[in-house]
Design a protein around this motif. Structure first.
Motif, PDB file in Angstrom:
ATOM      1  N   LEU A 142       0.827  -1.206   0.000  1.00 19.13           N
ATOM      2  CA  LEU A 142       0.000   0.000   0.000  1.00 19.13           C
ATOM      3  C   LEU A 142       0.862   1.257   0.000  1.00 19.13           C
ATOM      4  CD1 LEU A 142      -2.894  -0.875   2.496  1.00 19.13           C
ATOM      5  CD2 LEU A 142      -2.983  -0.811  -0.002  1.00 19.13           C
ATOM      6  N   GLU A 174       1.816   2.382  -3.458  1.00 13.12           N
ATOM      7  CA  GLU A 174       0.756   2.633  -4.421  1.00 13.12           C
ATOM      8  C   GLU A 174       0.380   4.108  -4.547  1.00 13.12           C
ATOM      9  OE1 GLU A 174      -2.564   0.196  -3.475  1.00 13.12           O
ATOM     10  OE2 GLU A 174      -1.582  -1.683  -4.067  1.00 13.12           O
ATOM     11  N   ASP A 218      -1.097   7.794  -3.757  1.00 10.78           N
ATOM     12  CA  ASP A 218      -2.213   8.392  -3.025  1.00 10.78           C
ATOM     13  C   ASP A 218      -3.273   7.363  -2.641  1.00 10.78           C
ATOM     14  OD1 ASP A 218      -1.073  10.869  -3.121  1.00 10.78           O
ATOM     15  OD2 ASP A 218      -2.142  11.505  -4.939  1.00 10.78           O
ATOM     16  N   SER A 219      -3.598   6.443  -3.540  1.00  7.36           N
ATOM     17  CA  SER A 219      -4.617   5.437  -3.227  1.00  7.36           C
ATOM     18  C   SER A 219      -4.183   4.552  -2.067  1.00  7.36           C
ATOM     19  CB  SER A 219      -4.905   4.579  -4.468  1.00  7.36           C
ATOM     20  OG  SER A 219      -3.736   3.875  -4.875  1.00  7.36           O
ATOM     21  N   GLY A 220      -2.909   4.188  -2.045  1.00  8.31           N
ATOM     22  CA  GLY A 220      -2.397   3.375  -0.948  1.00  8.31           C
ATOM     23  C   GLY A 220      -2.402   4.127   0.366  1.00  8.31           C
ATOM     24  N   ARG A 221      -2.033   5.413   0.319  1.00 11.55           N
ATOM     25  CA  ARG A 221      -2.020   6.223   1.541  1.00 11.55           C
ATOM     26  C   ARG A 221      -3.433   6.389   2.101  1.00 11.55           C
ATOM     27  NH1 ARG A 221       2.309   8.939  -1.030  1.00 11.55           N
ATOM     28  NH2 ARG A 221       0.874  10.359  -2.122  1.00 11.55           N
ATOM     29  N   LYS A 222      -4.421   6.513   1.200  1.00 11.59           N
ATOM     30  CA  LYS A 222      -5.801   6.629   1.674  1.00 11.59           C
ATOM     31  C   LYS A 222      -6.254   5.366   2.389  1.00 11.59           C
ATOM     32  CE  LYS A 222      -7.336   9.974  -1.817  1.00 11.59           C
ATOM     33  NZ  LYS A 222      -8.216  10.204  -3.007  1.00 11.59           N
ATOM     34  N   LYS A 223      -5.866   4.205   1.872  1.00 11.40           N
ATOM     35  CA  LYS A 223      -6.223   2.951   2.522  1.00 11.40           C
ATOM     36  C   LYS A 223      -5.535   2.814   3.877  1.00 11.40           C
ATOM     37  CE  LYS A 223      -7.091   0.422  -1.785  1.00 11.40           C
ATOM     38  NZ  LYS A 223      -6.653  -0.705  -2.666  1.00 11.40           N
ATOM     39  N   THR A 265      -4.612   5.307   5.757  1.00 15.85           N
ATOM     40  CA  THR A 265      -5.297   6.256   6.635  1.00 15.85           C
ATOM     41  C   THR A 265      -6.597   5.662   7.169  1.00 15.85           C
ATOM     42  OG1 THR A 265      -4.373   8.142   5.436  1.00 15.85           O
ATOM     43  CG2 THR A 265      -6.329   8.556   6.767  1.00 15.85           C
ATOM     44  N   GLN A 266      -7.322   4.950   6.310  1.00 10.03           N
ATOM     45  CA  GLN A 266      -8.572   4.327   6.741  1.00 10.03           C
ATOM     46  C   GLN A 266      -8.313   3.240   7.782  1.00 10.03           C
ATOM     47  OE1 GLN A 266     -11.223   5.759   5.645  1.00 10.03           O
ATOM     48  NE2 GLN A 266     -12.698   4.492   6.736  1.00 10.03           N
TER      49      GLN A 266
END
Length: 445
Positions: free
Chosen positions: A102, A105, A107-112, A114-115
């Motif tokens: 993650l 990956e 921005d998409s990985g960082r968002k996951k 963060t979630q």
């Protein structure tokens, strides 16, 4: 004066002005929430809880929450569960391949990630919430609780504490996205600063009323405080510059051939690359011995509990300082990828004079990083335990906490980051920055 001219320039930039006003508004909401007492608790019966947080580990936790812990506030747990979750997730990325994937990956990985951190925050709050309510029951008198049903009070309070933590987390994220940045750090810093005036007033009262040195000692303490702040700034900003040379290349134009490159630059290796994270790690570990020893009623266990609950005691600070040095090396090793830096340097055509590109460059950077991390870690440990040292001069414990440790380093680090954020806006609009010569100045180790 140039300072007032700079403030005037800040106000001229609409985007910057709006971001600052939004940040101040959200911080005000956070401070207001810290004064709202949990439903079912008599606000006039919190004296015992306030005395419990006058010193020790709970006093330190109360300082981080800006007094919300001792107020039995809806923000009593503050943003600390989120910080704990962030640390856990960060450590898990070392061992769990899925999290490592993650991270790569974008921005998409960082968002996951963060979630995942948010859900872990809720889980930690649901564990810490009942512990806090149990502490209220054991500390406050029976008439402090206005609800007859203990189950109703515990269940509703845990939900409110969890919601308060999530709301504080949301405030921090809004400050990061829509404000001037560093939202979570700003919440912690504001909480710490909120207890500073009262601590200073108590120190003045103690010095004057008890005849314990009077105003002369207050003046000496302020001089020492400013020296420690200056030393902390130097620690945060000091770097070792590694010279880098880029090979010259020939670029053919339509009419002529010109030399390109050959520029001499530097790789800045920070003296304290790990920031305050080693102190936070060590602080979390220091809760464990007292908690484990508290499970036994033997004299030895009681002695261990007393030793590790006294944050101004010798044994606590000795172990605390050693843990900080160890965690500084550990955290620097996992956050400063010297091999990746060497590979990137090689791909871009750069090299360190006298060092072969590739693995030798990585080994050289790793060796330099180790050499500067040792004095940096020792300096960090000294600043961390300095509140215990200054307390030997008879300084009140609440005021002594501001002479070092996590409190001071967080204030210094966040203040510098905030100034740099504002400075970047000013320089982009061709105004003079807050820092000298409009540039970010750094000490060179």
């Amino acid at each position: 004066m140039k300072f007032f001219e700079t403030i005037k320039n800040i106000w001229k930039i609409d985007e910057l002005r709006n971001r600052i006003l939004l940040t101040l508004g959200l911080l005000l909401v956070y401070r207001f929430g810290a004064q709202v007492v949990l439903p079912g608790v008599d606000a006039s019966a919190l004296d015992n809880l306030s005395r419990q947080t006058d010193g020790g580990l709970l006093g330190l936790l109360n300082a981080f929450t800006g007094g919300a812990f001792s107020n039995a506030s809806v923000f009593a747990l503050g943003i600390m569960p989120y910080i704990s979750a962030s640390i856990v997730v960060q450590l898990m990325t070392i061992a769990i391949p899925y999290l490592q994937k993650l991270q790569k990956e974008g921005d998409s990985g960082r968002k996951k990630i963060t979630q995942i951190t948010r859900w872990l925050t809720i889980a930690i709050t649901l564990v810490q919430g009942p512990g806090y309510i149990y502490n209220l029951y054991s500390t406050l008198p029976a008439n402090a609780f206005l609800l007859d049903s203990s189950f109703t009070f515990v269940a509703s309070s845990v939900i409110i504490l969890t919601t308060g933590c999530i709301f504080a987390m949301w405030l921090g994220e809004r400050i990061t996205d829509k404000g001037i940045g560093n939202g979570i750090s700003l919440l912690i810093m504001v909480g710490i600063i909120a207890t500073l005036p009262l601590s200073f007033v108590q120190e003045i009262s103690s010095r004057i009323s008890d005849g314990n040195g009077g105003l002369i000692m207050i003046l000496i303490e302020l001089v020492i405080w400013f020296v420690i702040i200056y030393a902390s700034i130097m620690l945060v900003r000091a770097v070792r510059q590694i010279p880098v040379q880029y090979a010259r290349k020939s670029a053919s134009g339509k009419f002529e051939k010109q030399a390109v490159g050959g520029a001499r630059q530097f790789i800045p290796l920070k003296l304290n690359a790990s920031g305050v994270m080693p102190i936070i790690f060590a602080q979390a570990i220091m809760f464990i011995p007292a908690a484990v020893a508290g499970l036994s009623e033997s004299e030895t266990a009681q002695g261990v509990t007393a030793a590790f609950q006294d944050i101004f005691g010798f044994w606590y600070n000795l172990v605390f300082g050693l843990l900080i040095i160890i965690f500084t090396f550990f955290y620097t090793a996992i956050t400063v990828p010297t091999n990746k830096m060497a590979d990137d340097l090689k791909r871009s055509g750069g090299f360190i004079p006298g060092i072969r590109p590739g693995s030798e460059t990585g080994e050289y950077l790793d060796r330099i990083m180790s050499q500067i991390t040792l004095p940096g870690s020792v300096f960090l440990a000294i600043i961390a335990i300095f509140p215990a040292i200054i307390s030997l001069l008879g300084v009140q414990q609440g005021w002594a906490l501001f002479f070092g440790g996590t409190s001071l380093l967080i204030m210094v680090g966040v203040a510098i980051d905030t100034i740099e954020q504002v400075n970047s806006y000013l320089l982009n609009r061709h105004y003079d920055g807050l820092m000298k010569s409009g540039k970010n100045r750094k000490a060179v180790a």
